[in-house]
Enzyme design. Structure first.
Site, PDB file in Angstrom:
ATOM      1  N   ALA A  66       0.865  -1.187   0.000  1.00 35.33           N
ATOM      2  CA  ALA A  66       0.000   0.000   0.000  1.00 35.33           C
ATOM      3  C   ALA A  66       0.892   1.225   0.000  1.00 35.33           C
ATOM      4  O   ALA A  66       2.047   1.173   0.437  1.00 35.33           O
ATOM      5  CB  ALA A  66      -0.906  -0.025   1.213  1.00 35.33           C
ATOM      6  N   GLY A 109       0.725  -4.979   1.184  1.00 34.80           N
ATOM      7  CA  GLY A 109      -0.504  -5.074   0.389  1.00 34.80           C
ATOM      8  C   GLY A 109      -0.283  -5.729  -0.964  1.00 34.80           C
ATOM      9  O   GLY A 109      -1.214  -6.290  -1.542  1.00 34.80           O
ATOM     10  N   GLU A 112      -0.543  -9.303  -0.225  1.00 31.33           N
ATOM     11  CA  GLU A 112      -1.963  -9.578   0.083  1.00 31.33           C
ATOM     12  C   GLU A 112      -2.809  -9.589  -1.192  1.00 31.33           C
ATOM     13  O   GLU A 112      -3.720 -10.397  -1.345  1.00 31.33           O
ATOM     14  CB  GLU A 112      -2.479  -8.541   1.083  1.00 31.33           C
ATOM     15  CG  GLU A 112      -1.850  -8.726   2.460  1.00 31.33           C
ATOM     16  CD  GLU A 112      -2.149  -7.586   3.413  1.00 31.33           C
ATOM     17  OE1 GLU A 112      -1.983  -6.410   3.011  1.00 31.33           O
ATOM     18  OE2 GLU A 112      -2.559  -7.851   4.552  1.00 31.33           O
ATOM     19  N   GLU A 132       5.028  -4.838   7.193  1.00 31.41           N
ATOM     20  CA  GLU A 132       4.295  -3.740   7.838  1.00 31.41           C
ATOM     21  C   GLU A 132       4.835  -3.409   9.222  1.00 31.41           C
ATOM     22  O   GLU A 132       4.773  -2.268   9.680  1.00 31.41           O
ATOM     23  CB  GLU A 132       2.802  -4.085   7.957  1.00 31.41           C
ATOM     24  CG  GLU A 132       2.048  -4.099   6.642  1.00 31.41           C
ATOM     25  CD  GLU A 132       2.072  -5.444   5.927  1.00 31.41           C
ATOM     26  OE1 GLU A 132       2.935  -6.284   6.265  1.00 31.41           O
ATOM     27  OE2 GLU A 132       1.234  -5.641   5.032  1.00 31.41           O
TER      28      GLU A 132
HETATM   29  N1  DAK Z   1       4.569   3.226  -0.856  1.00 31.42           N
HETATM   30  C1  DAK Z   1       4.950   4.370  -1.490  1.00 31.42           C
HETATM   31  N2  DAK Z   1       6.075   4.484  -2.234  1.00 31.42           N
HETATM   32  C2  DAK Z   1       6.851   3.396  -2.343  1.00 31.42           C
HETATM   33  C3  DAK Z   1       6.525   2.171  -1.714  1.00 31.42           C
HETATM   34  C4  DAK Z   1       5.325   2.107  -0.949  1.00 31.42           C
HETATM   35  N3  DAK Z   1       4.883   0.994  -0.365  1.00 31.42           N
HETATM   36  N4  DAK Z   1       7.504   1.285  -2.011  1.00 31.42           N
HETATM   37  C5  DAK Z   1       8.400   1.927  -2.796  1.00 31.42           C
HETATM   38  N5  DAK Z   1       8.011   3.207  -2.994  1.00 31.42           N
HETATM   39  C6  DAK Z   1       8.697   4.229  -3.777  1.00 31.42           C
HETATM   40  C7  DAK Z   1       9.910   4.775  -3.042  1.00 31.42           C
HETATM   41  O1  DAK Z   1       9.518   5.744  -2.101  1.00 31.42           O
HETATM   42  C8  DAK Z   1      10.731   5.319  -4.195  1.00 31.42           C
HETATM   43  O2  DAK Z   1      10.185   6.540  -4.574  1.00 31.42           O
HETATM   44  P1  DAK Z   1      11.120   7.876  -4.654  1.00 31.42           P
HETATM   45  O3  DAK Z   1      11.749   8.007  -3.329  1.00 31.42           O
HETATM   46  O4  DAK Z   1      12.096   7.543  -5.744  1.00 31.42           O
HETATM   47  O5  DAK Z   1      10.141   8.952  -4.995  1.00 31.42           O
HETATM   48  C9  DAK Z   1      10.455   4.335  -5.320  1.00 31.42           C
HETATM   49  O6  DAK Z   1       9.237   3.665  -4.958  1.00 31.42           O
HETATM   50  C10 DAK Z   1      11.549   3.277  -5.460  1.00 31.42           C
HETATM   51  O7  DAK Z   1      11.735   2.678  -4.203  1.00 31.42           O
HETATM   52  P2  DAK Z   1      13.182   2.473  -3.553  1.00 31.42           P
HETATM   53  O8  DAK Z   1      14.115   3.572  -3.956  1.00 31.42           O
HETATM   54  O9  DAK Z   1      12.964   2.259  -2.093  1.00 31.42           O
HETATM   55  O10 DAK Z   1      13.643   1.120  -4.268  1.00 31.42           O
HETATM   56  P3  DAK Z   1      14.603  -0.001  -3.715  1.00 31.42           P
HETATM   57  O11 DAK Z   1      14.845  -0.925  -4.849  1.00 31.42           O
HETATM   58  O12 DAK Z   1      15.796   0.590  -3.020  1.00 31.42           O
HETATM   59  O13 DAK Z   1      13.768  -0.769  -2.578  1.00 31.42           O
HETATM   60  C11 DAK Z   1      11.788  -1.865  -1.683  1.00 31.42           C
HETATM   61  C12 DAK Z   1      12.644  -1.511  -2.952  1.00 31.42           C
HETATM   62  C13 DAK Z   1      10.493  -2.499  -2.191  1.00 31.42           C
HETATM   63  C14 DAK Z   1      12.552  -2.868  -0.843  1.00 31.42           C
HETATM   64  C15 DAK Z   1      11.522  -0.568  -0.874  1.00 31.42           C
HETATM   65  O14 DAK Z   1      10.992   0.424  -1.758  1.00 31.42           O
HETATM   66  C16 DAK Z   1      10.551  -0.775   0.248  1.00 31.42           C
HETATM   67  O15 DAK Z   1      10.913  -1.310   1.303  1.00 31.42           O
HETATM   68  N6  DAK Z   1       9.295  -0.337   0.084  1.00 31.42           N
HETATM   69  C17 DAK Z   1       8.284  -0.361   1.100  1.00 31.42           C
HETATM   70  C18 DAK Z   1       7.776  -1.776   1.296  1.00 31.42           C
HETATM   71  C19 DAK Z   1       6.729  -1.848   2.402  1.00 31.42           C
HETATM   72  O16 DAK Z   1       6.995  -1.514   3.548  1.00 31.42           O
HETATM   73  N7  DAK Z   1       5.506  -2.289   2.053  1.00 31.42           N
HETATM   74  C20 DAK Z   1       4.430  -2.434   2.984  1.00 31.42           C
HETATM   75  C21 DAK Z   1       3.631  -1.138   3.080  1.00 31.42           C
HETATM   76  S1  DAK Z   1       2.292  -1.249   4.275  1.00 31.42           S
HETATM   77  C22 DAK Z   1      -5.400  -2.207   4.040  1.00 31.42           C
HETATM   78  C23 DAK Z   1      -4.944  -2.419   2.764  1.00 31.42           C
HETATM   79  C24 DAK Z   1      -3.584  -2.603   2.551  1.00 31.42           C
HETATM   80  C25 DAK Z   1      -2.685  -2.544   3.595  1.00 31.42           C
HETATM   81  C26 DAK Z   1      -3.173  -2.372   4.873  1.00 31.42           C
HETATM   82  C27 DAK Z   1      -4.530  -2.180   5.109  1.00 31.42           C
HETATM   83  N8  DAK Z   1      -6.784  -1.997   4.287  1.00 31.42           N
HETATM   84  C28 DAK Z   1      -7.658  -1.999   3.139  1.00 31.42           C
HETATM   85  C29 DAK Z   1      -7.296  -1.824   5.601  1.00 31.42           C
HETATM   86  C30 DAK Z   1      -1.268  -2.679   3.289  1.00 31.42           C
HETATM   87  C31 DAK Z   1      -0.280  -2.048   3.963  1.00 31.42           C
HETATM   88  C32 DAK Z   1       1.074  -2.061   3.387  1.00 31.42           C
HETATM   89  O17 DAK Z   1       1.304  -2.592   2.326  1.00 31.42           O
END
Ligand code: DAK
Length: 258
Positions: A66, A109, A112, A132
């Site tokens: 997400a 997400g 998921e 998360e």
């Molecule tokens: N959200 C927003 N931007 C993201 C992102 C994300 N989840 N993941 C990556 N990006 C963006 C980065 O900010 C970066 O943008 P700029 O800084 O260049 O503007 C660009 O994508 C490239 O990312 P990186 O520079 O970080 O790339 P790397 O190859 O170094 O790293 C990575 C890739 C996937 C390991 C890293 O980007 C990362 O750790 N990303 C976050 C992963 C994460 O934590 N995902 C979980 C998020 S929480 C619900 C529905 C859904 C959910 C919950 C409730 N309901 C309906 C109730 C879900 C929650 C989640 O998913």
């Protein structure tokens, strides 16, 4: 105007393909992305020419979760009153078979979303995780339930509590994904699988999908009753008459999907 974050294709007869197209954010799932996926899936679900749906991303990322930048603005009241789960739930309610073709990151997400699909075809570079906890939250779109059903409690706990990422090979080993292919081939193989499913009688495919999913919700006896009900219902379809007649006449069946 709302930005278009998905591409819609029909790569072969009977197969509807939805491709996430937000490369600058690794296909992070903001509200518009989820709304667009749900709407496209519902359109394919209602389209009589489509028998199977594929959801895919890019080779680098299926979806990195997400959108954290969108979620950062949200409060508990905003989450509760904004009914943020609705569009995600629409995806899980699609009645036709859905295949996730996953390469690269499938995190949070994104993982998921892949698990809401009925089958997962992965590339060798696919990486599944529920990170998360690093953000001070927990999975909220089915991760604690679907991942646990798929891989069992011990591995699910490690993935969610310890941010363990599962490689494609591990995901295959634990039963999270159906098949793994080199990155150059995973999408073609997903399309082949979808094309085969799309040639099957459409009412039966929906009834099978619904009955298998009941195995997660119901007791064994309730599930068996549901299965029997669907089995009997199929005896009212033209496809049942055609399928059995074709077998006896030693010819391929001509499905009507009725
Ligand atoms: N959200 C927003 N931007 C993201 C992102 C994300 N989840 N993941 C990556 N990006 C963006 C980065 O900010 C970066 O943008 P700029 O800084 O260049 O503007 C660009 O994508 C490239 O990312 P990186 O520079 O970080 O790339 P790397 O190859 O170094 O790293 C990575 C890739 C996937 C390991 C890293 O980007 C990362 O750790 N990303 C976050 C992963 C994460 O934590 N995902 C979980 C998020 S929480 C619900 C529905 C859904 C959910 C919950 C409730 N309901 C309906 C109730 C879900 C929650 C989640 O998913």
């Amino acid at each position: 105007m709302t930005q278009q974050y998905i591409l819609i294709e029909t790569p072969v007869d009977g197969v509807g393909l939805i491709r996430l197209n937000r490369p600058e954010a690794l296909n992070a799932l903001n509200s518009d992305v989820i709304n667009q996926i749900s709407t496209a899936m519902e359109a394919f679900d209602a389209d009589d020419t489509i028998g199977c749906i594929i959801l895919t991303g890019s080779d680098r990322a299926f979806a990195a979760g997400a959108d954290i930048k969108e979620m950062e603005q949200r409060s508990v009241v905003g989450m509760l009153t904004g009914d943020k789960l609705t569009d995600w739930t629409r995806i899980a309610r699609i009645s036709k078979p859905v295949i996730a073709a996953v390469s690269g990151w499938a995190l949070g997400g994104g993982c998921e979303l892949a698990m809401m699909c009925d089958m997962i075809v992965a590339s060798e570079s696919a990486m599944f995780g529920q990170p998360e906890i690093n953000l001070g939250i927990m999975p909220g779109a089915g991760g604690t339930q679907r991942l646990t059903h798929a891989v069992g409690k011990a591995i699910a706990m490690e993935v969610m509590l310890g941010d363990r990422r599962l490689t494609a090979a591990e995901a295959l080993h634990y039963g999270l994904v159906n098949r793994v292919y080199p990155v150059e081939r995973y999408l073609d193989e997903a399309i082949k699988l979808a094309a085969k499913i799309a040639t099957m009688p459409g009412v039966a495919t929906r009834m099978i999908k619904a009955a298998v999913n009941k195995a997660y919700d119901l007791s064994l006896q309730q599930g068996l009753d549901y299965e029997k009900r669907n089995f009997y219902l199929l005896f009212g379809t033209e496809d049942k008459d055609e399928g059995m007649k074709a077998f006896i006449e030693k010819r391929p069946p001509q499905w009507k999907n009725r």
